[in-house]
Design an enzyme around this catalytic site. Structure first.
Site, PDB file in Angstrom:
ATOM      1  N   GLY A  76      33.668  33.444  46.168  1.00  0.00           N
ATOM      2  CA  GLY A  76      32.256  33.812  46.270  1.00  0.00           C
ATOM      3  C   GLY A  76      31.733  33.800  47.697  1.00  0.00           C
TER       4      GLY A  76
ATOM      5  N   GLU B 200      43.399  29.794  43.751  1.00  0.00           N
ATOM      6  CA  GLU B 200      42.085  30.206  44.224  1.00  0.00           C
ATOM      7  C   GLU B 200      41.626  29.248  45.317  1.00  0.00           C
ATOM      8  OE1 GLU B 200      39.878  32.729  41.151  1.00  0.00           O
ATOM      9  OE2 GLU B 200      39.471  30.650  40.657  1.00  0.00           O
TER      10      GLU B 200
ATOM     11  N   SER C   4      37.191  36.230  46.338  1.00  0.00           N
ATOM     12  CA  SER C   4      36.670  37.432  46.999  1.00  0.00           C
ATOM     13  C   SER C   4      37.625  38.623  46.923  1.00  0.00           C
ATOM     14  CB  SER C   4      36.279  37.128  48.449  1.00  0.00           C
ATOM     15  OG  SER C   4      35.276  36.125  48.472  1.00  0.00           O
TER      16      SER C   4
ATOM     17  N   HIS D 247      38.852  25.731  36.699  1.00  0.00           N
ATOM     18  CA  HIS D 247      38.285  26.621  37.720  1.00  0.00           C
ATOM     19  C   HIS D 247      37.600  25.772  38.796  1.00  0.00           C
ATOM     20  CE1 HIS D 247      35.561  29.384  39.722  1.00  0.00           C
ATOM     21  NE2 HIS D 247      36.440  30.311  39.399  1.00  0.00           N
TER      22      HIS D 247
ATOM     23  N   ASN E 174      36.310  37.194  35.762  1.00  0.00           N
ATOM     24  CA  ASN E 174      35.581  35.968  35.420  1.00  0.00           C
ATOM     25  C   ASN E 174      34.110  36.234  35.696  1.00  0.00           C
ATOM     26  OD1 ASN E 174      34.467  33.432  35.233  1.00  0.00           O
ATOM     27  ND2 ASN E 174      35.517  32.591  37.038  1.00  0.00           N
ATOM     28  N   TRP E 175      33.357  36.413  34.623  1.00  0.00           N
ATOM     29  CA  TRP E 175      31.946  36.809  34.788  1.00  0.00           C
ATOM     30  C   TRP E 175      31.055  35.633  35.126  1.00  0.00           C
ATOM     31  CZ3 TRP E 175      31.202  40.604  30.020  1.00  0.00           C
ATOM     32  CH2 TRP E 175      32.038  41.708  30.189  1.00  0.00           C
ATOM     33  N   LYS E 176      31.590  34.427  35.052  1.00  0.00           N
ATOM     34  CA  LYS E 176      30.815  33.213  35.361  1.00  0.00           C
ATOM     35  C   LYS E 176      29.511  33.202  34.550  1.00  0.00           C
ATOM     36  CE  LYS E 176      33.176  33.041  39.725  1.00  0.00           C
ATOM     37  NZ  LYS E 176      33.224  32.584  41.097  1.00  0.00           N
TER      38      LYS E 176
ATOM     39  N   GLY F 182      36.012  37.400  40.448  1.00  0.00           N
ATOM     40  CA  GLY F 182      34.673  36.944  40.071  1.00  0.00           C
ATOM     41  C   GLY F 182      33.654  38.048  40.308  1.00  0.00           C
ATOM     42  N   GLY F 183      32.974  37.987  41.445  1.00  0.00           N
ATOM     43  CA  GLY F 183      31.870  38.911  41.747  1.00  0.00           C
ATOM     44  C   GLY F 183      32.190  40.373  41.473  1.00  0.00           C
TER      45      GLY F 183
ATOM     46  N   GLU G 173      34.859  25.888  40.272  1.00  0.00           N
ATOM     47  CA  GLU G 173      33.457  25.507  40.043  1.00  0.00           C
ATOM     48  C   GLU G 173      33.354  24.391  39.013  1.00  0.00           C
ATOM     49  OE1 GLU G 173      32.276  29.555  39.443  1.00  0.00           O
ATOM     50  OE2 GLU G 173      32.716  29.873  41.568  1.00  0.00           O
TER      51      GLU G 173
HETATM   52  P1  PGA Z   1      35.003  35.640  43.513  1.00  0.00           P
HETATM   53  O1  PGA Z   1      35.364  34.539  42.386  1.00  0.00           O
HETATM   54  O2  PGA Z   1      35.902  36.825  43.240  1.00  0.00           O
HETATM   55  O3  PGA Z   1      33.543  35.956  43.287  1.00  0.00           O
HETATM   56  O4  PGA Z   1      35.290  35.017  44.819  1.00  0.00           O
HETATM   57  C1  PGA Z   1      36.686  34.320  41.977  1.00  0.00           C
HETATM   58  C2  PGA Z   1      36.731  33.245  40.936  1.00  0.00           C
HETATM   59  O5  PGA Z   1      35.942  32.299  41.038  1.00  0.00           O
HETATM   60  O6  PGA Z   1      37.518  33.285  39.988  1.00  0.00           O
END
Ligand code: PGA
Length: 253
Positions: free
Chosen positions: A175, A169, A215, A97, A9-11, A236-237, A99
């Site tokens: 994050g 999640e 994470s 998600h 997930n590149w956000k 994500g990251g 966010e």
């Molecule tokens: P993260 O994000 O790996 O940066 O914690 C995961 C996600 O939001 O899907």
């Protein structure tokens, strides 16, 4: 047997050049890395979806959207419909998600409309659920996850739900660098699978994939995915680094 699934997930990251470079590097090395035994997808920002589905068309890497709207067309300024996503080659769509829920303010009802619309439009939803730190500390994890799943899947038949991928999640792990331990992830994943068996049937619960996100990185991916009910990762990251993402794919073997 559930085939492991690793999703990046590149956000709101990358640009028109770096998105293509990252995707191509993942495509060229992921099948070798995973020996075809692992399903891989990336979810770039909307504006790069079309160039990515073209760049990845001959690869085994699928493309997903980070969100969608539930209406098919019309006066919904700024929104993107399931058919538009399908039209540019998307296979998956993240729904709910954390966010979107906690930064943008999406409700369980809206997430349900999005999951339903994704399925109706021929996309495969990845339904994200997870508790806040205060909810975990108040021992409300199961209650929150159960509410999000029951409302997220409300009104959908078992046949429809069998096309959904679940993603647990925990919000406190996203994050933050603070990962759930493999045991903490397994506890919730096993709870989710039991809940799905109660809501639908044992076979559906056995076959549905439940990803962990929060994470995830090369150093913890293998341990997380070694748990019985952890069928892959939503990253994500670490998915913004080809080396890290490929290392995670490798550890899914
Ligand atoms: P993260 O994000 O790996 O940066 O914690 C995961 C996600 O939001 O899907």
């Amino acid at each position: 047997m559930r085939k492991p699934f690793v999703v990046g997930n590149w956000k709101m990251n990358t640009d028109s050049h770096t998105s293509i470079d990252l995707a191509k590097r993942i495509a060229s090395e992921s099948s070798e890395a995973a020996g075809h035994g692992v399903a891989v997808a990336v979810c770039p920002p909307f504006v790069y979806l079309q160039s990515l589905t073209k760049a990845l068309s001959a690869s085994g890497v699928a493309v997903g959207a980070q969100d969608l709207y539930y209406e098919l067309e019309g006066a919904f300024t700024g929104e993107i419909s399931p058919s538009m996503l399908k039209d540019v080659g998307c296979i998956y769509a993240l729904c709910g998600h954390s966010e979107r829920r906690h930064v943008i303010g999406e409700t369980d009802e809206l997430v349900n409309k999005k999951v339903t619309a994704a399925l109706g439009g021929g996309l495969l939803p990845i339904l994200c659920v997870g508790e806040l730190l205060a909810e975990r500390d108040a021992s409300q994890t199961e209650q929150v996850v159960s509410r999000q799943i029951k409302s997220g899947l409300a009104g959908l038949s078992a046949e429809k739900v069998s096309a959904v991928t679940m993603a647990y999640e925990p919000v406190w792990a996203i994050g933050t660098g603070r990962t759930a331990t493999p045991q903490q992830a397994q506890e919730v994943h096993s709870f989710v699978r039991k809940l799905l068996a109660e809501m639908y049937d044992d076979q559906l619960a056995e076959e549905i994939r439940i990803l962990y996100g929060g994470s995830a990185k090369p150093g913890n991916a293998a341990d997380l995915m070694s748990q019985d009910d952890v069928d892959g990762l939503l990253v994500g990251g670490a998915s913004l680094s080809a080396d890290d993402f490929l290392a995670i794919i490798r550890s899914a073997k």
